[in-house]
Design a protein around this motif. Structure first.
Motif, short mmCIF file in Angstrom:
data_model
loop_
_atom_site.label_atom_id
_atom_site.label_comp_id
_atom_site.label_asym_id
_atom_site.label_seq_id
_atom_site.Cartn_x
_atom_site.Cartn_y
_atom_site.Cartn_z
N HIS A 149 0.85 -1.20 0.00
CA HIS A 149 0.00 0.00 0.00
C HIS A 149 0.88 1.26 0.00
CE1 HIS A 149 -3.64 2.35 0.97
NE2 HIS A 149 -2.83 3.05 1.75
N GLU B 173 -6.78 -0.29 -4.87
CA GLU B 173 -7.26 -1.59 -4.39
C GLU B 173 -7.05 -2.67 -5.43
OE1 GLU B 173 -11.30 -0.83 -3.17
OE2 GLU B 173 -10.62 0.53 -1.57
N GLN C 127 -3.30 -3.47 -5.54
CA GLN C 127 -2.93 -4.23 -4.34
C GLN C 127 -3.35 -5.68 -4.48
OE1 GLN C 127 -3.31 -0.45 -1.27
NE2 GLN C 127 -5.00 -1.85 -1.42
#
Length: 164
Positions: free
Chosen positions: A130, A150, A153
């Motif tokens: 992150h 997101e 990730q």
């Protein structure tokens, strides 16, 4: 790639966190196709220390899990085309791009792993990843930005086989 890891707080994670940190950092660099050798600093701190840093640098008077301090400014996230225009983006001794600093709260890693029901390794890897995305200029201030982060990730952690 130079990764400097400093410990203000002994993590006592029970796994080789230094190797995992380097693997995650390297995976993020490769995934983003960052075209330069890099330098990243990782500092492991306590709840009190990250609280103080968060208050000093962000005017937020509470602890957090991870803080990112990018050294490079991007025109848009993941756009590395103009990095060479500023020689301050590079360490004059090594020629490595100075991506920035990651400050990770050891206590939050353990607390959140338990809270989210996954391993400490997975939480540690997630928070470093992150933060690496922040060092590449990504953010999550809007729903659209959050969706991009997101997705990245998820893809990188799946690629590394670091699952929930």
């Amino acid at each position: 790639m130079t990764v400097t890891i400093e410990e203000e707080r002994n993590p006592e994670f029970g796994f080789d966190y230094q190797s995992l940190a380097k693997e995650v950092i390297e995976a993020a660099i490769e995934w983003e196709e960052f075209p330069y050798e890099t330098e990243v600093n990782l500092l492991l701190v306590s709840l009190d220390e990250i609280h103080e840093i968060n208050r000093e640098h962000r005017n937020i008077d509470r602890p957090t899990d991870v803080l990112s301090f990018p050294m490079i400014q991007y025109e848009s996230p993941g756009d590395f085309s103009k990095i060479e225009e500023d020689e301050d983006n590079f360490n004059p001794d090594t020629g490595e791009a100075l991506l920035g600093d990651i400050i990770l709260c050891v206590d939050k890693v353990k607390e959140q792993a338990e809270s989210y029901g996954h391993t400490i390794e997975r939480e540690f890897a997630f928070l470093i990843l992150h933060s690496m995305l922040h060092l590449f200029g990504y953010d999550h201030m809007t729903e659209e930005e959050a969706a991009v982060m997101e997705q990245k990730q998820r893809e990188i952690l799946e690629h590394m086989n670091i699952l929930r």
